[in-house]
Design an enzyme around this catalytic site. Structure first.
Site, PDB file in Angstrom:
ATOM      1  N   SER A   1      35.543  37.688  47.441  1.00  0.00           N
ATOM      2  CA  SER A   1      35.072  38.172  46.155  1.00  0.00           C
ATOM      3  C   SER A   1      35.696  39.538  45.846  1.00  0.00           C
ATOM      4  CB  SER A   1      33.540  38.210  46.184  1.00  0.00           C
ATOM      5  OG  SER A   1      32.993  38.448  44.928  1.00  0.00           O
TER       6      SER A   1
ATOM      7  N   HIS B   1      37.071  34.107  43.620  1.00  0.00           N
ATOM      8  CA  HIS B   1      36.254  33.354  42.664  1.00  0.00           C
ATOM      9  C   HIS B   1      36.001  34.214  41.436  1.00  0.00           C
ATOM     10  CE1 HIS B   1      32.146  34.799  44.560  1.00  0.00           C
ATOM     11  NE2 HIS B   1      32.884  35.798  44.135  1.00  0.00           N
TER      12      HIS B   1
END
Length: 196
Positions: free
Chosen positions: A96, A121
């Site tokens: 992330s 993501h």
């Protein structure tokens, strides 16, 4: 006369010695979630190194599950303002926002250790969302702006077309160090710090 220190004080002094020794090697370890506090701690260490010896290389070692986008971009912006060249080394996990931080180094200075994993993501909002429709619309627009910023970072770092990145981050995309290198997120796999 014998004087003893409480265990907590001994551990704190030992941790201070270890932290000092690591900082003396111009390495900053970021081994925690990205929060306002962890970002502030990293920024202080990075600027300490920048101010004590400007222009000398710094190694930023990342092992983070990600976290706050704003805190992460605070670290990103500070690194980009320094004269000291920063090399990023992922060890363990850069997920992330941790994966975004791994890209703050200039091309040619982004590495990972062999068993590292990278996960990219799109940003998300945690917890239940409540509020007026207008406020929810504002939050939705803000998260889309944040997604665009993150896509821009991945596009610039990897050289991949925007459509490829948007598809890749639609869901969690997990990669080994080799896969991340092939995707363009890394410049190399690091087997020894002597290779830097």
């Amino acid at each position: 006369m014998y004087c003893s220190m409480p265990d907590g004080e001994v551990e704190n002094k030992l941790q201070d010695v270890i932290d000092r020794k690591i900082l003396d090697t111009r390495r900053v370890f970021f081994s925690e979630p990205v929060t306002d506090k962890s970002a502030a701690d990293a920024i202080k260490k990075l600027w300490y190194l920048e101010l004590t010896n400007p222009g000398q290389p710094i190694v930023f070692v990342i092992n983070s599950p990600g976290g706050s986008v704003d805190a992460g971009f605070a670290v990103w912006d500070q690194i980009k303002m320094m004269t000291s060249p920063v090399t990023t080394v992922v060890t363990g996990l850069a997920a992330s926002m941790g994966s975004v931080l791994s890209l703050c180094a200039a091309p040619g200075r982004r590495f990972a250790t062999p068993h590292s994993r990278i996960m990219i993501h799109q940003p998300s909002i945690g917890g239940p969302i409540t509020g007026q429709a207008t406020d929810l619309d504002i939050h939705a627009r803000e998260i889309l702006k944040t997604k665009k910023r993150i896509v821009d970072v991945y596009v610039e770092a990897t050289g991949q077309p925007r459509e490829v990145i948007e598809k890749a981050i639609d869901r969690d995309m997990w990669m080994t160090a080799d896969e991340a290198k092939d995707f363009g997120l890394l410049d190399g796999i690091l087997f020894s710090f002597n290779d830097l």
